[in-house]
Design an enzyme around this catalytic site. Structure first.
Site, PDB file in Angstrom:
ATOM      1  N   CYS A   2       0.848  -1.182   0.000  1.00  0.00           N
ATOM      2  CA  CYS A   2       0.000   0.000   0.000  1.00  0.00           C
ATOM      3  C   CYS A   2       0.888   1.237   0.000  1.00  0.00           C
ATOM      4  O   CYS A   2       2.013   1.207   0.484  1.00  0.00           O
ATOM      5  CB  CYS A   2      -0.930   0.105   1.215  1.00  0.00           C
ATOM      6  SG  CYS A   2      -1.980  -1.325   1.446  1.00  0.00           S
ATOM      7  N   ARG A  27       2.954   0.160  -5.430  1.00  0.00           N
ATOM      8  CA  ARG A  27       2.844  -0.504  -4.131  1.00  0.00           C
ATOM      9  C   ARG A  27       1.506  -1.223  -3.958  1.00  0.00           C
ATOM     10  O   ARG A  27       1.258  -1.848  -2.919  1.00  0.00           O
ATOM     11  CB  ARG A  27       3.004   0.516  -3.003  1.00  0.00           C
ATOM     12  CG  ARG A  27       4.297   1.288  -3.060  1.00  0.00           C
ATOM     13  CD  ARG A  27       4.384   2.305  -1.939  1.00  0.00           C
ATOM     14  NE  ARG A  27       4.460   1.648  -0.654  1.00  0.00           N
ATOM     15  CZ  ARG A  27       5.572   1.234  -0.083  1.00  0.00           C
ATOM     16  NH1 ARG A  27       6.720   1.422  -0.689  1.00  0.00           N
ATOM     17  NH2 ARG A  27       5.552   0.630   1.085  1.00  0.00           N
ATOM     18  N   TRP A  75      -3.071  -2.401  -1.505  1.00  0.00           N
ATOM     19  CA  TRP A  75      -2.845  -3.814  -1.848  1.00  0.00           C
ATOM     20  C   TRP A  75      -3.518  -4.586  -0.720  1.00  0.00           C
ATOM     21  O   TRP A  75      -3.079  -4.544   0.426  1.00  0.00           O
ATOM     22  CB  TRP A  75      -1.355  -4.123  -1.919  1.00  0.00           C
ATOM     23  CG  TRP A  75      -1.072  -5.497  -2.432  1.00  0.00           C
ATOM     24  CD1 TRP A  75      -1.044  -5.892  -3.728  1.00  0.00           C
ATOM     25  CD2 TRP A  75      -0.764  -6.655  -1.651  1.00  0.00           C
ATOM     26  NE1 TRP A  75      -0.744  -7.229  -3.803  1.00  0.00           N
ATOM     27  CE2 TRP A  75      -0.572  -7.723  -2.551  1.00  0.00           C
ATOM     28  CE3 TRP A  75      -0.643  -6.906  -0.283  1.00  0.00           C
ATOM     29  CZ2 TRP A  75      -0.254  -9.015  -2.123  1.00  0.00           C
ATOM     30  CZ3 TRP A  75      -0.335  -8.181   0.141  1.00  0.00           C
ATOM     31  CH2 TRP A  75      -0.140  -9.221  -0.779  1.00  0.00           C
ATOM     32  N   ASN A 101      -0.521   1.748   5.895  1.00  0.00           N
ATOM     33  CA  ASN A 101       0.220   0.721   5.157  1.00  0.00           C
ATOM     34  C   ASN A 101       0.800  -0.225   6.202  1.00  0.00           C
ATOM     35  O   ASN A 101       1.581   0.204   7.044  1.00  0.00           O
ATOM     36  CB  ASN A 101       1.334   1.396   4.339  1.00  0.00           C
ATOM     37  CG  ASN A 101       2.397   0.422   3.868  1.00  0.00           C
ATOM     38  OD1 ASN A 101       3.558   0.778   3.736  1.00  0.00           O
ATOM     39  ND2 ASN A 101       2.027  -0.810   3.609  1.00  0.00           N
ATOM     40  N   GLY A 102       0.392  -1.490   6.130  1.00  0.00           N
ATOM     41  CA  GLY A 102       0.910  -2.459   7.098  1.00  0.00           C
ATOM     42  C   GLY A 102      -0.200  -3.391   7.544  1.00  0.00           C
ATOM     43  O   GLY A 102      -1.263  -3.451   6.904  1.00  0.00           O
ATOM     44  N   GLU A 487      14.472 -16.940 -12.900  1.00  0.00           N
ATOM     45  CA  GLU A 487      14.054 -15.541 -13.051  1.00  0.00           C
ATOM     46  C   GLU A 487      13.260 -15.344 -14.350  1.00  0.00           C
ATOM     47  O   GLU A 487      12.263 -14.627 -14.366  1.00  0.00           O
ATOM     48  CB  GLU A 487      15.295 -14.635 -12.987  1.00  0.00           C
ATOM     49  CG  GLU A 487      15.051 -13.166 -13.242  1.00  0.00           C
ATOM     50  CD  GLU A 487      14.064 -12.498 -12.286  1.00  0.00           C
ATOM     51  OE1 GLU A 487      13.697 -13.092 -11.262  1.00  0.00           O
ATOM     52  OE2 GLU A 487      13.631 -11.380 -12.610  1.00  0.00           O
ATOM     53  N   LYS A 491       9.446 -13.917 -14.496  1.00  0.00           N
ATOM     54  CA  LYS A 491       9.050 -12.735 -15.286  1.00  0.00           C
ATOM     55  C   LYS A 491       7.808 -13.058 -16.115  1.00  0.00           C
ATOM     56  O   LYS A 491       6.878 -12.279 -16.192  1.00  0.00           O
ATOM     57  CB  LYS A 491      10.160 -12.282 -16.232  1.00  0.00           C
ATOM     58  CG  LYS A 491      11.306 -11.529 -15.687  1.00  0.00           C
ATOM     59  CD  LYS A 491      11.020 -10.136 -15.201  1.00  0.00           C
ATOM     60  CE  LYS A 491      10.532 -10.127 -13.802  1.00  0.00           C
ATOM     61  NZ  LYS A 491      11.319 -10.179 -12.690  1.00  0.00           N
ATOM     62  N   GLU A 494       4.672 -13.461 -13.883  1.00  0.00           N
ATOM     63  CA  GLU A 494       4.238 -12.196 -13.275  1.00  0.00           C
ATOM     64  C   GLU A 494       3.412 -11.336 -14.206  1.00  0.00           C
ATOM     65  O   GLU A 494       2.411 -10.769 -13.795  1.00  0.00           O
ATOM     66  CB  GLU A 494       5.464 -11.365 -12.853  1.00  0.00           C
ATOM     67  CG  GLU A 494       6.116 -11.798 -11.577  1.00  0.00           C
ATOM     68  CD  GLU A 494       7.335 -10.937 -11.252  1.00  0.00           C
ATOM     69  OE1 GLU A 494       7.448 -10.488 -10.119  1.00  0.00           O
ATOM     70  OE2 GLU A 494       8.186 -10.726 -12.154  1.00  0.00           O
ATOM     71  N   HIS A 510      14.155 -35.945 -14.076  1.00  0.00           N
ATOM     72  CA  HIS A 510      13.562 -36.532 -12.873  1.00  0.00           C
ATOM     73  C   HIS A 510      12.110 -36.086 -12.688  1.00  0.00           C
ATOM     74  O   HIS A 510      11.601 -36.126 -11.563  1.00  0.00           O
ATOM     75  CB  HIS A 510      14.397 -36.160 -11.644  1.00  0.00           C
ATOM     76  CG  HIS A 510      15.803 -36.665 -11.727  1.00  0.00           C
ATOM     77  ND1 HIS A 510      16.120 -38.013 -11.669  1.00  0.00           N
ATOM     78  CD2 HIS A 510      16.977 -36.015 -11.908  1.00  0.00           C
ATOM     79  CE1 HIS A 510      17.428 -38.159 -11.788  1.00  0.00           C
ATOM     80  NE2 HIS A 510      17.973 -36.972 -11.939  1.00  0.00           N
ATOM     81  N   LYS A 609       4.963  -3.987  -5.829  1.00  0.00           N
ATOM     82  CA  LYS A 609       6.419  -3.940  -5.945  1.00  0.00           C
ATOM     83  C   LYS A 609       7.111  -4.041  -4.600  1.00  0.00           C
ATOM     84  O   LYS A 609       8.183  -4.611  -4.480  1.00  0.00           O
ATOM     85  CB  LYS A 609       6.817  -2.635  -6.630  1.00  0.00           C
ATOM     86  CG  LYS A 609       8.281  -2.577  -6.925  1.00  0.00           C
ATOM     87  CD  LYS A 609       8.562  -1.897  -8.225  1.00  0.00           C
ATOM     88  CE  LYS A 609       9.975  -2.156  -8.664  1.00  0.00           C
ATOM     89  NZ  LYS A 609      10.153  -3.517  -9.179  1.00  0.00           N
TER      90      LYS A 609
HETATM   91  C1  G6P Z   1       7.823  -8.264  -4.777  1.00  0.00           C
HETATM   92  C2  G6P Z   1       8.182  -7.676  -6.119  1.00  0.00           C
HETATM   93  C3  G6P Z   1       9.376  -8.423  -6.720  1.00  0.00           C
HETATM   94  C4  G6P Z   1      10.539  -8.392  -5.746  1.00  0.00           C
HETATM   95  C5  G6P Z   1      10.147  -8.937  -4.368  1.00  0.00           C
HETATM   96  C6  G6P Z   1      11.229  -8.659  -3.344  1.00  0.00           C
HETATM   97  O1  G6P Z   1       7.336  -9.544  -4.942  1.00  0.00           O
HETATM   98  O2  G6P Z   1       7.077  -7.736  -6.998  1.00  0.00           O
HETATM   99  O3  G6P Z   1       9.755  -7.796  -7.926  1.00  0.00           O
HETATM  100  O4  G6P Z   1      11.582  -9.167  -6.256  1.00  0.00           O
HETATM  101  O5  G6P Z   1       8.965  -8.282  -3.903  1.00  0.00           O
HETATM  102  O6  G6P Z   1      11.337  -7.264  -3.187  1.00  0.00           O
HETATM  103  P1  G6P Z   1      12.647  -6.513  -2.789  1.00  0.00           P
HETATM  104  O7  G6P Z   1      12.263  -5.073  -2.802  1.00  0.00           O
HETATM  105  O8  G6P Z   1      13.004  -6.993  -1.416  1.00  0.00           O
HETATM  106  O9  G6P Z   1      13.706  -6.839  -3.769  1.00  0.00           O
END
Ligand code: G6P
Length: 614
Positions: A2, A27, A75, A101-102, A487, A491, A494, A510, A609
């Site tokens: 948030c 956020r 969020w 936020n929290g 990764e 991507k 996501e 396996h 994010k």
């Molecule tokens: C969220 C974001 C990711 C990020 C992860 C960890 O899931 O969407 O992109 O890798 O948090 O965040 P940080 O800020 O600790 O890298």
């Protein structure tokens, strides 16, 4: 997560708050809302489901004249995304409004107690409980809003960054922080308040980072005050913000994600600048050199992170093991914190986090510190919580990353981990001067190689059309390319919502091999490295079962190029630097597939994010 924003001053309150919310949408974007207080003290709350643009449409015919206001982009944690659960929340008597936020962990107990005192609740949120609690304390004790917030927060367990305004007090915001970020911007006769500095970067460069346990009292025409829950006042430490407005704009690209992918030659240059010196002869990280004893004596390194940062950390393990010959473990911060970890004082714990605010990573740091480890942070956001909590660290310096799917921060993290490994390797005597120079020179060339790799964009755009409607993808790699496969799969998941699995290529036999048929494309990351011949066999195994293959290979490759259906050739670089190069085509592939599917790549559904909740 948030995002919260607040403003008091002579500017257009509503416009400033809305502009700020747009910047903080990364956020969370389940709902948005504002609470505005008119110069005469009338308090109005407007909120609605969906993105900030929905809120703007909703407010079009509303009275938005105000002299103070707070706003929120959500969020969802407690309660589904809905108009009713959207922030700001307000007390039953309509006297105060709050954004948060929290998460308030003991909200149920407080809610039950307040219900017994006759309070009724409209929403399912923990935040409404906090609003009612503050107002209950204020009325019961007949005290000021500041005192009510202070007393109420003593009853609260959990994480919060809050901003509260009160009817008939059109000059004041009371804010507080515990484990969620909060920054105050000091302008000329005006104050800003936000989860990070992006909402007010064009208005002021004077910032105050509010600490855990602090309450900020922001009143027009008066100096900013910082109090603790026992009413003890502390000094206000004003810092200078180093961020420019152009870093927060799309710069002609249709999406932040694409802009950030294409920025990587520049961001990697910024990341390396001043750290690889004398033409590559020496690699210097002050965070390491200032703490040489710790790094010399270290018996183990534990990397803790979440999401993409965890993938970067996994690459860090290969780098640190190769160059420093030290045992390395990589832990999900969320698992580490509850795993009853065994930590000794000769451990170095490295926390990797783009935002510097991820709740699980912060909690892991606190545990590691308490158990005596030396804690090092690798973050992007200057002044965020992780750099402030750690003993030392390095910023990746890639500039604000707005796209929710991390791209330039990932390559920046991998670059800093590479520099770290070289630095510790030379310090501990595992790398000689010649090896350091060779690596240093290769690192200096990486930005140019990334630029070269980005030329694959048009080819990848065409390729993406063939695979847009695939339902599943397998991403395979070995050694340094295994985390790259993880990764790449993340991507794709996501932003395009296609199921994708990253796997060590040799482990495929396996289990995942059973999934391979003509409907299951495999993306195989196979640059020229010491495992190349091994991965050739894995490529053949996929081919033999009718699977189609997109291979990422080095320039000059012939063997895999003769087997795979599609080949993307990238510059040939030393093995330890391949992840930075091979991840670029995977970022582009996921971007184009998501665009073909009409998805919102910068704000994918359900994600945020910065994850400041458990
Ligand atoms: C969220 C974001 C990711 C990020 C992860 C960890 O899931 O969407 O992109 O890798 O948090 O965040 P940080 O800020 O600790 O890298």
């Amino acid at each position: 997560m948030c995002g919260i924003v607040g403003y008091v001053g002579g500017g257009n309150v509503y416009d400033i708050l809305i502009g700020g919310l747009h910047r903080l949408e990364y956020r969370g974007y389940d709902s948005a809302g504002v609470a505005l207080e008119s110069p005469s003290g009338k308090l109005s709350v407007y909120k609605t489901l969906g993105k900030v643009s929905n809120l703007e449409a909703f407010c079009k015919d509303k009275d938005t004249d105000a002299s103070v206001g707070i706003a929120h982009t959500r969020w969802a944690t407690h309660g589904e995304p809905s108009d009713c659960n959207a922030h700001p929340h307000y007390s039953e008597d309509g006297n105060i409004a709050i954004v948060h936020n929290g998460t308030i962990e003991n909200y149920k107990i407080i809610k039950d107690a307040l219900t017994q005192h006759g309070c009724t609740f409209k929403s399912e949120t923990d935040t409404e409980v906090l609003a009612q609690l503050i107002e209950y304390v204020r009325v019961t004790n007949n005290c000021s809003l500041v005192d009510a917030v202070r007393e109420a927060l003593k009853e609260v367990i959990g994480a919060y960054a809050i901003a509260v305004i009160e009817k008939d007090h059109p000059d004041t915001i009371v804010a507080a922080r515990q484990s969620s970020p909060l920054v105050v911007g000091i302008g000329d006769g005006e104050y800003f308040l936000a989860s990070d500095a992006t909402p007010f970067v064009e208005f002021t460069d004077k910032v105050v980072y509010v600490d855990d346990g602090q309450i900020a009292v922001i009143t027009r025409g008066e100096p900013l005050r910082l109090l603790d829950l026992d009413n003890k006042e502390s000094n206000v430490d004003v810092k200078k913000l180093k961020m420019s407005i152009s870093q927060l704009e799309k710069g002609g690209y249709p999406h932040f994600m694409l802009k950030e992918i294409f920025e990587q030659p520049e961001t990697l240059r910024d990341c390396i600048r001043g750290r690889v010196v004398e033409g590559g002869k020496r690699v210097i990280l002050n965070g390491v050199f200032d703490n040489q004893e710790k790094f010399l004596k270290a018996e183990r390194i534990i990397l803790v992170a979440c999401g993409t940062s965890w993938h970067a950390s996994l690459i860090g393990k290969y780098l640190l093991q190769d160059m420093c010959r030290i045992p390395v473990e990589v832990e999900y911060a969320s698992e580490f914190r509850y795993s009853n970890p065994v930590i000794i004082d000769r451990d170095i714990v490295i926390a990797v986090s783009q935002s510097g605010e991820t709740a699980d990573t912060l909690a892991a740091i606190k545990i590691a510190k308490k158990m005596g480890a030396f804690v090092y942070g690798i973050s992007n956001v200057v002044g965020s919580s992780i750099p402030r909590e750690t003993d030392s660290g390095t910023y990746i310096h890639v500039g604000p990353e707005i796209g929710v799917a991390s791209t330039k921060a990932f390559t920046g993290q991998v670059m800093v981990l590479t520099l770290l490994a070289v630095c510790i390797g030379q310090l501990r005597g595992h790398l000689n001067a010649e090896q350091v120079q060779k690596l240093g020179e290769a690192i200096l060339k990486i930005p140019a190689y990334v630029k070269e790799t980005l030329k694959l964009d048009k080819t990848i755009e065409r390729l993406s059309l063939i695979y847009t409607y695939a339902h599943n993808f397998l991403y395979l790699g070995r050694g340094y390319s295994y985390p790259v496969a993880l990764e790449g799969a993340l991507k794709l998941k996501e932003i395009s919502y296609i199921h994708a699995e990253g796997y060590p290529a040799a482990e495929m036999k396996h289990g995942p091999i059973a999934l391979i048929d003509s409907e299951m494309p495999s993306v195989i990351i196979a640059p020229k490295d010491h495992l190349y011949d091994k991965i050739v066999s894995n490529v053949q195994q996929v081919k033999a079962r009718g699977g189609s293959i997109i291979a990422i290979v080095s320039d000059g490759d012939e063997t895999i190029s003769g087997i795979a259906d599609h080949v993307l050739k990238v510059p040939d670089v030393p093995e330890c630097l391949t992840p930075i190069i091979t991840s670029i085509p995977l970022q582009l592939l996921s971007y184009h597939i998501a665009i073909n599917k009409g998805k919102d790549v910068d704000m994918p559904r359900n994600l945020a994010k910065s994850v400041t909740v458990e």
